[in-house]
Every structure is written in structure tokens, then in C-alpha cells.
Design a protein around this motif. Structure first.
Motif, PDB file in Angstrom:
ATOM      1  N   PHE A  84       0.803  -1.225   0.000  1.00 17.77           N
ATOM      2  CA  PHE A  84       0.000   0.000   0.000  1.00 17.77           C
ATOM      3  C   PHE A  84       0.839   1.280   0.000  1.00 17.77           C
ATOM      4  O   PHE A  84       0.652   2.160  -0.830  1.00 17.77           O
ATOM      5  CB  PHE A  84      -0.950  -0.028   1.203  1.00 17.77           C
ATOM      6  CG  PHE A  84      -1.996   1.043   1.189  1.00 17.77           C
ATOM      7  CD1 PHE A  84      -2.897   1.144   0.151  1.00 17.77           C
ATOM      8  CD2 PHE A  84      -2.085   1.955   2.233  1.00 17.77           C
ATOM      9  CE1 PHE A  84      -3.880   2.120   0.144  1.00 17.77           C
ATOM     10  CE2 PHE A  84      -3.064   2.940   2.234  1.00 17.77           C
ATOM     11  CZ  PHE A  84      -3.959   3.018   1.181  1.00 17.77           C
ATOM     12  N   GLY A  85       1.788   1.344   0.933  1.00 20.52           N
ATOM     13  CA  GLY A  85       2.623   2.542   1.052  1.00 20.52           C
ATOM     14  C   GLY A  85       3.418   2.815  -0.217  1.00 20.52           C
ATOM     15  O   GLY A  85       3.569   3.965  -0.633  1.00 20.52           O
TER      16      GLY A  85
ATOM     17  N   LEU B  82       1.151   4.087  -3.032  1.00 24.19           N
ATOM     18  CA  LEU B  82       0.818   5.501  -2.877  1.00 24.19           C
ATOM     19  C   LEU B  82       1.981   6.386  -3.283  1.00 24.19           C
ATOM     20  O   LEU B  82       1.796   7.535  -3.645  1.00 24.19           O
ATOM     21  CB  LEU B  82       0.416   5.805  -1.433  1.00 24.19           C
ATOM     22  CG  LEU B  82      -0.889   5.182  -0.967  1.00 24.19           C
ATOM     23  CD1 LEU B  82      -1.156   5.527   0.474  1.00 24.19           C
ATOM     24  CD2 LEU B  82      -2.043   5.656  -1.842  1.00 24.19           C
ATOM     25  N   ARG B  83       3.185   5.829  -3.189  1.00 25.07           N
ATOM     26  CA  ARG B  83       4.360   6.606  -3.583  1.00 25.07           C
ATOM     27  C   ARG B  83       4.708   6.396  -5.042  1.00 25.07           C
ATOM     28  O   ARG B  83       5.778   6.776  -5.499  1.00 25.07           O
ATOM     29  CB  ARG B  83       5.542   6.243  -2.694  1.00 25.07           C
ATOM     30  CG  ARG B  83       5.443   6.909  -1.349  1.00 25.07           C
ATOM     31  CD  ARG B  83       6.552   6.499  -0.423  1.00 25.07           C
ATOM     32  NE  ARG B  83       6.572   7.363   0.746  1.00 25.07           N
ATOM     33  CZ  ARG B  83       5.679   7.316   1.741  1.00 25.07           C
ATOM     34  NH1 ARG B  83       4.717   6.425   1.691  1.00 25.07           N
ATOM     35  NH2 ARG B  83       5.749   8.135   2.756  1.00 25.07           N
TER      36      ARG B  83
END
Ligand SMILES: Nc1ncnc2c1ncn2[C@@H]1O[C@H](COP(=O)(O)OP(=O)(O)OP(=O)(O)O)[C@@H](O)[C@H]1O
Ligand SMILES: [Mg+2]
Lengths: 380, 305
Positions: free
Chosen positions: A99-100, A103-104
Motif C-alpha cells: 500500500f505505502g 501511494l508513492r
């Protein structure tokens, strides 16, 4: 990679509670620092301020060379492992970790590589397509760790990440985190209320009580030279014994007596005690430093009645009482003490810690003494 | 692990015990069956009436189909559909109902969940006060507001030259306004159960508020959203009162208005009513079964210890 500097960091909650009070800490790049203290002392609050989840009342947080007070969490180059895991329940383990990075806008191939690698390190490969609800507590914990490491942040923040694990998993995961730290060379700030965890994992430990930093130092520093009575009692297991002694002058010699104990200070101690002119001092001594051998020179001897004997294998743990005061000792099991027996225990001067009974501060000569003896200049 | 512990006692239990049916269960099942039949009979009756020739209604009861199934025919449906989409026909009423209900359902669910998100996870002062105000609106009976709102619409129409009163849009606005308090109440209560840690984890992972809403909170809130959508849909679909006032003078009628128009004091068009009623049941049924699978329990399992 980056260090973290806390400069007079303070948090006062809306209700008026002062959770963190002027915390100063200089954490070097790549260092593993444990924040430790009893429940409610402000560890989580401090960590959340570093993360950017809690507003800073006053003071500064610097990560690398940036003041991050007003940066949102995502711009601080940190990852956090929550006390409660906080996994996304509707996402698979794979997606939780990815997820992280998604998002990046990390390229898909790189995300896959990072996730698979983290899963391999944490032994989660078999569970990548499961939801958190289908995992055991320990596995969830590892997913939470995995979610942090795939991001490769400059600073890891961990809030009691092992608190929900059983003893065996705790030891395993502890080793996992230590290995992770060595491999990633990232700065880690690790919150725990378990001093054993702090002692075994931290390069440096910061002991906090009621929002105030008590002492920061290496595990050895904290163990050998606790700066106040709180740190002395908090670090070490079983914790340190304390006895209050009356200071009296018998001719030229200083004598300390009380609660079934007697202490003969050496010459320098005597001189300094005379200078301080205190009526009483608190002497602290660790259970593992007591012995049944009689004292020949200066030192402390205390006579206790044995209440409980716990056999530990090579050693035995004695719970005794001396004039109503509990004293715990770990002595060689060859001594075979019986319950109800009266025994005189002793400790050499270099194992004794003297504290001012009113301020709680260590009575010591400035700087670490070469011979480890507790010298007698109040730091307060 | 829970699977193991759950299956263990079963495996060690004697066979007899596993299949024993307690008497209280039998009673319960009988009662449930009776209630189900009691509720179903009128619907079955209407379904059968709609499938019998118009003339048969006066001559014999619908239950005679069980002995003479040959009388069943789709004639009524053919006749209703043959009018096409002309205003006043059943297909026009069906489209009007859809044109009102679908936007209302979408607007209410979307606005409710956004508002609830802000009420629960936002960081502005007065959130509780606003929520209490919204809850207070729940007790306001819709009937009381009909006439004042209708007058408001007329004032609006007179001063702008638009036609809100009597329009589909005006009806939608009214329904949305009265659907929101309950929607917000439901979604706020559901979102309150989501641990804040999850959002904070999201913030650290790099999500902004919009991403948090779309990727974290909304997927978790789907069961609540689905029930809200179903309730809202069925409520608006079955509404007669609001449509009667706010669609008055409009050539396009909703299905409820269409059916209402067939009720006469002396000789109602039973074949039209029964057939139209069956048509009006179909859409909510489809909606119900389409959303039903989102009623999964335990959505939050594994999120936090
Ligand atoms: N949102 C809040 N509002 C007011 N006071 C708070 C809030 N959160 C925490 N506190 C108070 O701040 C103090 C520190 O809390 P904190 O959560 O940082 O403790 P902790 O050291 O992490 O404890 P634990 O080991 O139990 O997790 C406590 O006295 C707590 O009651
Ligand atoms: Mg905490």
C-alpha cells in the motif's frame, strides 16, 4: 538515512495533562534507541509526535537536518509499527505491505520485489494472499513489521511491537528486529515498557517517568551508574534493593546503620559524606551482587530472615526481610538456605549505589569513577 | 487456530449428539414457517391475479389456479407493455421511478459516508454538536415538512423562473434532504467502530484524506453502505406521499402514483394494479439480491489485536 533530534519536546493535552515534558534526545543515524518507562509515562505520545500523528505543544523534532514539526507524517520519511498492528483488514497481506509503495507511485515490479523480499525475511511467503483476519497474532505482527520495512524509511518507529506475542515468539521477533536493524542500518526508535527488552535490544536507552527523561545511556551505563533512584529501581530484574541508612559519626569514622543493615564506607566516601552532612542516605544494591560471604573490608552487610527460596538451577533466588524491609538476593545454589533461617548477606563497595533520600539523585563524584565506586558528590 | 479449536469438540462428540434436534428448535421453525407463509400469501395472490385473464377476477378466486393452471397467461403484461414509453403508461412510470430512486440512493450514500467520515475522523471543533443536530433532525416527521417545503419550492420557482416544484429534480432534492440524517447517523456509528490507528497507519503510508476515505474507510464501511443503499432505495421506491405532492402536474409519474391512479372508488383496475405491482416489486428485489452479498460480517477482523 537520518538521525533524530528531540529538542525540549513537550506535549500538553487539551485536558491539561502534561504527557511529555521537555524531552531532549540526540539519536544518531543508524542508532537503535529504546524509550522505556512505566505505563502512561508518555512513550507513545513522544513517538507519535516524532511520527507527526500528534501535534507538538512546544519544542522541536528534527529528522536529518530538517525541522519536521509542521510536516505531515508522509513527508517525514518514517515508518511506524503500531502497538495494535493496525493492519488494513480488507486487504491481503501482500496489499497491506504494498500500500505505502503504491501511494508513492513506485513501479509495480519494484513493489513486487520489495514485498516478496520482506515476506521472505519475515517468513510470510505462504500468507501473502491471506487477509489479516486469517492470521495468528504473531503473523499479524510480522505483517506490520513487513509493511514498515518495504518502505525503507530513514527512521523506524515502533510502539511495543512485541507486546501481543507469547514468550517464544517474542524472543524470535526480537531477534528478527535486531537482524533487521543490522541489515537496514536505519535509525530505530523503539518503545517498550519492558526493561529486559530495552536492555537486550537498544544501543542506547532513554528511561522516561511521568513525561520526564530520567537518564539516557547505554544499557551498561544504566545498569552500573543509574543517575537516580527511579532508574536504579527500573533497570535490572529482579529490581534493585533499597535500604535507608542513618549517617552517624563515631569518632573520626562515618558509620551508616539501619533496617538491619550496616555499611562501612571507604575513606573517600567517608570524607564526602561528612561534607554533605546528610542525616540519612538510601543505599541501593542489586540482588545478583549479594553474597553470603562475610565482609572483610568496607562494604554493606545486611541480616535477613529468609521467607521464600526459589531454585533457579545454578543459583537460588532468596526473598528475605530485614527489619520489615524486603530484600531479594540471588546467590549460588550451593548455599542451600532454609526458610526461616537468618543469614547475613554482603556486597562490596563498588556494587553499592548511594542516593540522596529526598531528591532521589545519585550521590557521586563527577564523571564515571574509574573503580566503579559510588562517590559522594551530589549531582543535584 | 480458531478452526482447529472449533472442530475439535465436534470430532470427539458422539455421533448421536451431533444430529440431535432440540424440541425448542422445532417449535421455532414451525413459527417461522407460519410467519413466512402469512407474509407471502398476499404477494403470491397478487402474482397469480396478474397472470390470470382480466375477466377471471370477477368469476373465481386466484387459488383456483392450483386446480386449473391453464388459465395462466401473460396477456396482462403484454397489454401494459404495449403502451410503450408514453406518459401515463407503466414503462414510463417505471423509468420515472428509476430516475427518482437511483440518484437519491447514490446521493444519500455518497454524501452520508463523506459526512460521517468528516464527523468521525476530521479534526475540526464542534463535530459532536453537528452530529447531535443531525440526530435531532431524525425525529422531524416528514409529513410535517411537506407543505412548508412545497411553499419554499414555489417561492424559489417564482423568483428564479425555474420549475423545481413538480419536477423530478425537486422530488430528488426532497428525498435526499430527508434521507441524509438517517444515513449520516448510520454511517457515523459504523465508522466510529473503525480504529483510528488504521487511519494513522494510512497517513504514515502516505495517504491523504481522500485516499484514506476511498482505500481504507469506505471498503471497510461497505456492509453499512449496502444496508443504507437498500433501505434508501426501497423507501424512495415505495414512496407515494412525496411523489404525490412534488410530482403533481408532471406528466411523468412514479410507479406508486401510476398504481394509485388505478384505484377507483367503485371499480378499480385490478388487473392493472396487480400487474403493475408485480413490475414494481422486481426492481427492489434485484437491488436487494445485488447488494445482499456485501453484508459480510466481521469486516474488521484482524485489523487490530
Ligand atoms: N488523547 C489524550 N488526551 C489526554 N491525555 C492523554 C491522551 N493520550 C494520552 N494521554 C495521557 O498522556 C499520558 C501518556 O500517555 P501515553 O499513551 O504516551 O503513555 P505510554 O507511555 O505509551 O503508556 P503505555 O505503556 O501504557 O502504552 C498518560 O497519562 C495518558 O493518560
Ligand atoms: Mg503506549
Amino acid at each position: 538515512m537520518a538521525g533524530v533530534v528531540l529538542d525540549d519536546l513537550t506535549k500538553r493535552y487539551d485536558g491539561g495533562a502534561l504527557a511529555v515534558d521537555k524531552l531532549n534526545l540526540d539519536i544518531k543515524d543508524g542508532e537503535f534507541v529504546c524509550l522505556v518507562g512505566p505505563s502512561g509515562c508518555g512513550k507513545t505520545t513522544a513517538l507519535r509526535m516524532i511520527a507527526g500523528l500528534e501535534e507538538i505543544s512546544s519544542g522541536q523534532v528534527r529528522i536529518g537536518d530538517r525541522v519536521v514539526n509542521n510536516l505531515p507524517p508522509r513527508d517525514r520519511d518514517i515508518a511506524m509499527v503500531f502497538q495494535s498492528y493496525a493492519l488494513y483488514p480488507h486487504m491481503s497481506v501482500r496489499d497491506n505491505m504494498a500500500f505505502g509503495l503504491q501511494l508513492r507511485k513506485t513501479p509495480k515490479a519494484d513493489i513486487d520485489k520489495a514485498v516478496v523480499e520482506a515476506a521472505r525475511i519475515l517468513d510470510l511467503e505462504r500468507f501473502l494472499d491471506r487477509k489479516p483476519g486469517q492470521l495468528s497474532g504473531g503473523q499479524r505482527q510480522r505483517v506490520a513489521l513487513g509493511r514498515a520495512i518495504v518502505r525503507e524509511p530513514a527512521v523506524f518507529l515502533m510502539d511495543e511491537p512485541l507486546s501481543n506475542l507469547d514468550a517464544k515468539l517474542r524472543v524470535q521477533t526480537r531477534a528478527e528486529i535486531a537482524r533487521m536493524h543490522t541489515r537496514l542500518e536505519a535509525t530505530m526508535i523503539y518503545v517498550t515498557h519492558d526493561q529486559v527488552e530495552a536492555m537486550t535490544m537498544g544501543d542506547r536507552i532513554a528511561v522516561i517517568n511521568e513525561g520526564v527523561l530520567q537518564q539516557a545511556g547505554t544499557p551498561k551505563d544504566l545498569y552500573e551508574l543509574p543517575q537516580n533512584r527511579f532508574v536504579a529501581g527500573f533497570i535490572g530484574s529482579p529490581s534493585m534493593n533499597f535500604i535507608d541508612l542513618k549517617v552517624s559519626q563515631d569518632g573520626g569514622a562515618v558509620r551508616l546503620t539501619g533496617e538491619g543493615a550496616e555499611m562501612r564506607p571507604d575513606d573517600t566516601e567517608s570524607a564526602l559524606l561528612r561534607d554533605l552532612g546528610l542525616d540519612t542516605v538510601a543505599v541501593g544494591f542489586r540482588p545478583e551482587h549479594l553474597d553470603v560471604a562475610p565482609l572483610s573490608g568496607p562494604g554493606l552487610s545486611v541480616t535477613v530472615v529468609v521467607d521464600v527460596v526459589e531454585f533457579l538451577g545454578n543459583d537460588e533466588l532468596i526473598h528475605g526481610s530485614s527489619a520489615g524491609r524486603d530484600v531479594v538476593a540471588i546467590i549460588n545454589a550451593d548455599n542451600t538456605l532454609a526458610v526461616g533461617e537468618s543469614v547475613t548477606l554482603s556486597a562490596p563497595p563498588r556494587r553499592l549505589h548511594l542516593f540522596n533520600p529526598t531528591t532521589g539523585l545519585r550521590i557521586t563524584k563527577d564523571g564515571p569513577p574509574a573503580d566503579g565506586v559510588a562517590h559522594l558528590v551530589s549531582t543535584g | 487456530m480458531s478452526v482447529q479449536t472449533a472442530s475439535l469438540p465436534v470430532a470427539t462428540q458422539p455421533q448421536k449428539q451431533r444430529f440431535r434436534v432440540r424440541p425448542s428448535r422445532i417449535v421455532l421453525n414451525v413459527v417461522l414457517a407460519a410467519v413466512a407463509i402469512f407474509w407471502l400469501v398476499p404477494s403470491i395472490g397478487i402474482a397469480i391475479i396478474s397472470l390470470r385473464p382480466n375477466s377471471a377476477f370477477e368469476q373465481s378466486g386466484w387459488w383456483t389456479v392450483f386446480t386449473a393452471p391453464a388459465q395462466l397467461t401473460f396477456h396482462n403484461y403484454q397489454q401494459l407493455f404495449s403502451a410503450g414509453f408514453k406518459p401515463g403508461g407503466v414503462l414510463d412510470a417505471l423509468t420515472t421511478s428509476i430516475a427518482v430512486t437511483v440518484p437519491v440512493t447514490i446521493l444519500v450514500t455518497v454524501i452520508s459516508s463523506l459526512t460521517a467520515y468528516s464527523l468521525v475522523f476530521g479534526r475540526w471543533r464542534g463535530r459532536t454538536a453537528v452530529f447531535l443536530l443531525i440526530v435531532a433532525m431524525l425525529v422531524l416527521p416528514l409529513q410535517m415538512a411537506l407543505i412548508p417545503v412545497a411553499s419554499l419550492y414555489k417561492i424559489f420557482d417564482n423568483s428564479t423562473g425555474l420549475h423545481l416544484f413538480g419536477s423530478v429534480i425537486g422530488t430528488i432534492v426532497f428525498h435526499v434532504a430527508f434521507g441524509l440524517p438517517f444515513g449520516i447517523f448510520l454511517m457515523r456509528n459504523f465508522y466510529s467502530g473503525i480504529p483510528h490507528d488504521l487511519l494513522e497507519a494510512g497517513r504514515i503510508d502516505g495517504a491523504g484524506e481522500w485516499t484514506l476515505f476511498r482505500k481504507v474507510v469506505m471498503p471497510i464501511g461497505i456492509p453499512a453502505l449496502a444496508s443504507l443503499a437498500i433501505f434508501q432505495f426501497i423507501w424512495v421506491w415505495n414512496d407515494l406521499l412525496v411523489a404525490l405532492i412534488f410530482l403533481s402536474g408532471n406528466p411523468h409519474q412514479t410507479l406508486t402514483l401510476f398504481l394509485y391512479g388505478q384505484v377507483r372508488a367503485l371499480s378499480s383496475n385490478y388487473w392493472v394494479i396487480s400487474t403493475g405491482a408485480m413490475i414494481s416489486i422486481v426492481i427492489p428485489l434485484i437491488v436487494f439480491f445485488a447488494f445482499q452479498r456485501y453484508f459480510v460480517r466481521g469486516v474488521l477482523a484482524g485489523a487490530v489485536k
